[in-house]
Design a protein around this motif. Structure first.
Motif, PDB file in Angstrom:
ATOM      1  N   PHE A  81       9.621   3.098 -12.634  1.00 21.21           N
ATOM      2  CA  PHE A  81       8.738   3.436 -13.749  1.00 21.21           C
ATOM      3  C   PHE A  81       7.293   3.615 -13.255  1.00 21.21           C
ATOM      4  CE2 PHE A  81       5.827   2.214 -17.121  1.00 21.21           C
ATOM      5  CZ  PHE A  81       6.254   3.001 -18.181  1.00 21.21           C
ATOM      6  N   ILE A  82       6.824   2.660 -12.457  1.00 22.21           N
ATOM      7  CA  ILE A  82       5.435   2.687 -11.980  1.00 22.21           C
ATOM      8  C   ILE A  82       5.204   3.838 -11.004  1.00 22.21           C
ATOM      9  CG2 ILE A  82       3.783   1.452 -10.528  1.00 22.21           C
ATOM     10  CD1 ILE A  82       4.851  -1.154 -11.807  1.00 22.21           C
ATOM     11  N   LEU A  83       6.048   3.927  -9.981  1.00 24.63           N
ATOM     12  CA  LEU A  83       5.806   4.908  -8.927  1.00 24.63           C
ATOM     13  C   LEU A  83       5.979   6.345  -9.400  1.00 24.63           C
ATOM     14  CD1 LEU A  83       7.479   3.073  -5.909  1.00 24.63           C
ATOM     15  CD2 LEU A  83       5.030   3.401  -6.335  1.00 24.63           C
ATOM     16  N   SER A  84       6.732   6.538 -10.477  1.00 33.04           N
ATOM     17  CA  SER A  84       6.875   7.896 -11.019  1.00 33.04           C
ATOM     18  C   SER A  84       5.639   8.333 -11.794  1.00 33.04           C
ATOM     19  CB  SER A  84       8.100   7.971 -11.923  1.00 33.04           C
ATOM     20  OG  SER A  84       7.919   7.182 -13.098  1.00 33.04           O
ATOM     21  N   LYS A  85       4.722   7.392 -12.076  1.00 29.74           N
ATOM     22  CA  LYS A  85       3.563   7.705 -12.910  1.00 29.74           C
ATOM     23  C   LYS A  85       2.227   7.664 -12.181  1.00 29.74           C
ATOM     24  CE  LYS A  85       5.545   6.470 -17.379  1.00 29.74           C
ATOM     25  NZ  LYS A  85       6.862   6.967 -16.936  1.00 29.74           N
ATOM     26  N   VAL A  86       2.158   7.000 -11.029  1.00 32.81           N
ATOM     27  CA  VAL A  86       0.866   6.853 -10.369  1.00 32.81           C
ATOM     28  C   VAL A  86       0.522   8.094  -9.549  1.00 32.81           C
ATOM     29  CG1 VAL A  86       1.015   4.341 -10.287  1.00 32.81           C
ATOM     30  CG2 VAL A  86       1.934   5.686  -8.391  1.00 32.81           C
ATOM     31  N   PRO A  87      -0.783   8.364  -9.364  1.00 27.36           N
ATOM     32  CA  PRO A  87      -1.196   9.539  -8.582  1.00 27.36           C
ATOM     33  C   PRO A  87      -1.142   9.263  -7.083  1.00 27.36           C
ATOM     34  CG  PRO A  87      -3.121   8.374  -9.393  1.00 27.36           C
ATOM     35  CD  PRO A  87      -1.924   7.666  -9.978  1.00 27.36           C
ATOM     36  N   ALA A  88      -1.262  10.326  -6.307  1.00 27.07           N
ATOM     37  CA  ALA A  88      -1.244  10.202  -4.848  1.00 27.07           C
ATOM     38  C   ALA A  88      -2.583   9.767  -4.282  1.00 27.07           C
ATOM     39  CB  ALA A  88      -0.841  11.534  -4.224  1.00 27.07           C
ATOM     40  N   THR A  89      -3.566   9.503  -5.162  1.00 30.63           N
ATOM     41  CA  THR A  89      -4.908   9.126  -4.717  1.00 30.63           C
ATOM     42  C   THR A  89      -5.082   7.620  -4.578  1.00 30.63           C
ATOM     43  OG1 THR A  89      -5.570   9.205  -7.051  1.00 30.63           O
ATOM     44  CG2 THR A  89      -6.012  11.159  -5.700  1.00 30.63           C
ATOM     45  N   LEU A  90      -4.022   6.842  -4.782  1.00 33.81           N
ATOM     46  CA  LEU A  90      -4.146   5.388  -4.740  1.00 33.81           C
ATOM     47  C   LEU A  90      -4.355   4.872  -3.319  1.00 33.81           C
ATOM     48  CD1 LEU A  90      -1.409   4.044  -7.198  1.00 33.81           C
ATOM     49  CD2 LEU A  90      -3.841   4.387  -7.602  1.00 33.81           C
ATOM     50  N   PRO A  91      -4.917   3.646  -3.204  1.00 27.61           N
ATOM     51  CA  PRO A  91      -4.910   2.971  -1.902  1.00 27.61           C
ATOM     52  C   PRO A  91      -3.466   2.710  -1.474  1.00 27.61           C
ATOM     53  CG  PRO A  91      -6.263   1.794  -3.533  1.00 27.61           C
ATOM     54  CD  PRO A  91      -5.495   2.824  -4.275  1.00 27.61           C
ATOM     55  N   PRO A  92      -3.242   2.327  -0.223  1.00 26.70           N
ATOM     56  CA  PRO A  92      -1.880   2.002   0.187  1.00 26.70           C
ATOM     57  C   PRO A  92      -1.305   0.855  -0.649  1.00 26.70           C
ATOM     58  CG  PRO A  92      -3.480   1.333   1.856  1.00 26.70           C
ATOM     59  CD  PRO A  92      -4.210   2.167   0.866  1.00 26.70           C
ATOM     60  N   LYS A 123      -3.149   0.659 -15.300  1.00 28.09           N
ATOM     61  CA  LYS A 123      -4.121  -0.026 -14.443  1.00 28.09           C
ATOM     62  C   LYS A 123      -4.038   0.496 -13.007  1.00 28.09           C
ATOM     63  CE  LYS A 123      -6.765  -2.623 -14.558  1.00 28.09           C
ATOM     64  NZ  LYS A 123      -8.246  -2.412 -14.439  1.00 28.09           N
ATOM     65  N   LEU A 124      -2.842   0.591 -12.470  1.00 29.76           N
ATOM     66  CA  LEU A 124      -2.673   1.085 -11.110  1.00 29.76           C
ATOM     67  C   LEU A 124      -3.197   2.513 -10.975  1.00 29.76           C
ATOM     68  CD1 LEU A 124       0.862  -0.327 -10.276  1.00 29.76           C
ATOM     69  CD2 LEU A 124      -1.198  -0.725  -8.927  1.00 29.76           C
ATOM     70  N   SER A 125      -2.959   3.334 -11.969  1.00 31.53           N
ATOM     71  CA  SER A 125      -3.372   4.742 -11.903  1.00 31.53           C
ATOM     72  C   SER A 125      -4.894   4.888 -11.821  1.00 31.53           C
ATOM     73  CB  SER A 125      -2.838   5.516 -13.116  1.00 31.53           C
ATOM     74  OG  SER A 125      -1.426   5.556 -13.092  1.00 31.53           O
ATOM     75  N   LYS A 126      -5.627   3.878 -12.284  1.00 27.98           N
ATOM     76  CA  LYS A 126      -7.093   3.959 -12.297  1.00 27.98           C
ATOM     77  C   LYS A 126      -7.747   3.445 -11.037  1.00 27.98           C
ATOM     78  CE  LYS A 126      -9.299   2.568 -15.877  1.00 27.98           C
ATOM     79  NZ  LYS A 126     -10.195   3.752 -15.879  1.00 27.98           N
ATOM     80  N   ILE A 127      -6.971   2.737 -10.198  1.00 23.92           N
ATOM     81  CA  ILE A 127      -7.566   2.129  -9.004  1.00 23.92           C
ATOM     82  C   ILE A 127      -7.794   3.210  -7.943  1.00 23.92           C
ATOM     83  CG2 ILE A 127      -7.155   0.510  -7.116  1.00 23.92           C
ATOM     84  CD1 ILE A 127      -5.652  -1.237  -9.135  1.00 23.92           C
ATOM     85  N   GLN A 166     -11.405  -0.867  -7.953  1.00 27.75           N
ATOM     86  CA  GLN A 166     -11.376  -0.499  -6.553  1.00 27.75           C
ATOM     87  C   GLN A 166     -10.611  -1.553  -5.765  1.00 27.75           C
ATOM     88  OE1 GLN A 166     -15.592   0.108  -5.608  1.00 27.75           O
ATOM     89  NE2 GLN A 166     -15.155   2.287  -5.413  1.00 27.75           N
ATOM     90  N   ALA A 167      -9.911  -1.118  -4.753  1.00 25.26           N
ATOM     91  CA  ALA A 167      -9.199  -2.025  -3.864  1.00 25.26           C
ATOM     92  C   ALA A 167      -8.848  -1.282  -2.590  1.00 25.26           C
ATOM     93  CB  ALA A 167      -7.932  -2.558  -4.531  1.00 25.26           C
ATOM     94  N   ARG A 168      -8.804  -1.997  -1.488  1.00 21.75           N
ATOM     95  CA  ARG A 168      -8.369  -1.397  -0.214  1.00 21.75           C
ATOM     96  C   ARG A 168      -6.849  -1.364  -0.130  1.00 21.75           C
ATOM     97  NH1 ARG A 168     -10.458  -3.180   5.379  1.00 21.75           N
ATOM     98  NH2 ARG A 168      -9.201  -1.324   5.820  1.00 21.75           N
TER      99      ARG A 168
END
Length: 352
Positions: free
Chosen positions: A183-194, A346-350, A165-167
């Motif tokens: 590479f990263i931004l093409s894989k992460v979901p739209a549910t992430l914190p800013p 890791k980012l995708s899980k936050i 979790q993170a703000r």
């Protein structure tokens, strides 16, 4: 005796070739092995002597620089610096070149006079020296993983912290960072914190880069402006030539975009962003330092860690240049060292 860095210059401007060629030739660490007006002449010369670094214009008659670059990256990759005009079309083409494998951009002066070129000569020479140390990461890095490999990465990334979790997420990067961010931004979901991002890049190019990232990402990606409310599912890229900071107002986070002197030789500076995050929200953030030359971000990441934030660095194997992550690790500012694949997991899980 130290071997000189062999540099080839390809630009259709005679003024650029003459003046920049003189600057490159005058540096004791560099050897200019050719200055050519178009890629056709350059290809013939490269059959005789291969450069360590190629300085390449994008917009040229005949074969354009982007087509030439893509051909090189398919056959025999090497560090390429893009020499681009400050037009919007030039910026978009330069961002495409970064996606195709170029490692750096520098902007041509608005007026291609010798005086203008001499003023930016130091930056040009430093860009060449940085590019010479770059490792061209193979394309398989961005390829799809099989199920077993995905599960291994997921297990490793999951075991680093007891929570996900993170703000706010903050990322700092330089040489090779455009490919890493894509590479990263093409894989992460739209549910992430800013996400707040500093990518070392000249002014006039970051807007085109943000537009490209917005196109390939599930998140909304923008070039940061002053006084924006930072929302989940949004990424804010620091504009070239300005510093990006974060400010807490009540329960909300806002962007602060300001001019000022370079910090750690850069504007925008990763240290400026990271220090503001340490000061404003401390342990409620997570910090990531990716591929790049120099030490920008190391001190700011340490400040974040000292305030309780979880901190990460990209590993050497997946970095184009292991400078910024290495300096942060040496300073003791990094909790976890991960590959680029693991960082994306890791980012995708936050979650916010």
């Amino acid at each position: 005796m130290t071997t000189k860095i062999k540099v080839m210059l390809v630009d259709d401007s005679a003024v650029i070739r003459q003046t920049l060629g003189q600057l490159l030739s005058a540096d004791p660490e560099l050897s200019l092995i050719g200055a050519h007006s178009n890629p056709i002449f350059a290809m013939r010369a490269m059959e005789q002597q291969w450069p360590d670094v190629l300085v390449l214009d994008i917009e040229m008659p005949g074969m354009d620089g982007l087509t030439f670059l893509r051909s090189l990256m398919r056959s025999r990759p090497l560090p390429v610096i893009i020499c681009s005009s400050l037009t919007m079309s030039g910026a978009r083409s330069s961002v495409e070149a970064l996606a195709a494998g170029a490692v750096e951009i520098f902007a041509k002066p608005m007026m291609s006079s010798k005086e203008d070129l001499l003023r930016v000569g130091r930056d040009i020479i430093q860009a060449v020296k940085s590019a010479a140390k770059a490792k061209i990461v193979k394309q398989q890095q961005s390829g799809a993983l099989n199920h077993a490999a995905q599960q291994q990465l997921l297990a490793r990334a999951t075991n680093h912290d007891q929570h996900d979790q993170a703000r706010l997420l903050v990322i700092g990067t330089s040489t090779g960072g455009t490919q890493a961010l894509e590479f990263i931004l093409s894989k992460v979901p739209a549910t992430l914190p800013p996400i707040a991002i500093v990518q070392h890049m000249p002014a006039a190019f970051t807007k085109a880069f943000a537009e490209r990232m917005d196109h390939i990402s599930a998140m909304t990606v923008v070039e940061a402006e002053d006084n924006q409310l930072m929302r989940s599912g949004h990424a804010y890229i620091a504009p070239g030539g300005l510093h990006l900071q974060v400010e807490k107002r009540g329960h909300e986070l806002y962007t602060v975009v300001r001019d000022g002197p370079p910090v750690s030789r850069h504007k925008p500076s990763v240290n400026v962003l990271f220090s503001s995050v340490a000061r404003e929200i401390g342990s409620a953030a997570s910090g990531f330092i990716l591929t790049g030359m120099g030490d920008d971000g190391a001190r700011g990441l340490l400040e974040m860690q000292e305030q309780g934030a979880v901190t990460y660095a990209q590993d050497e194997a997946s970095s184009v240049v292991f400078g910024m992550p290495k300096e942060a690790i040496k300073l003791g500012a990094v909790n976890h060292v991960l590959s680029l694949q693991e960082i994306s997991v890791k980012l995708s899980k936050i979650r916010p």
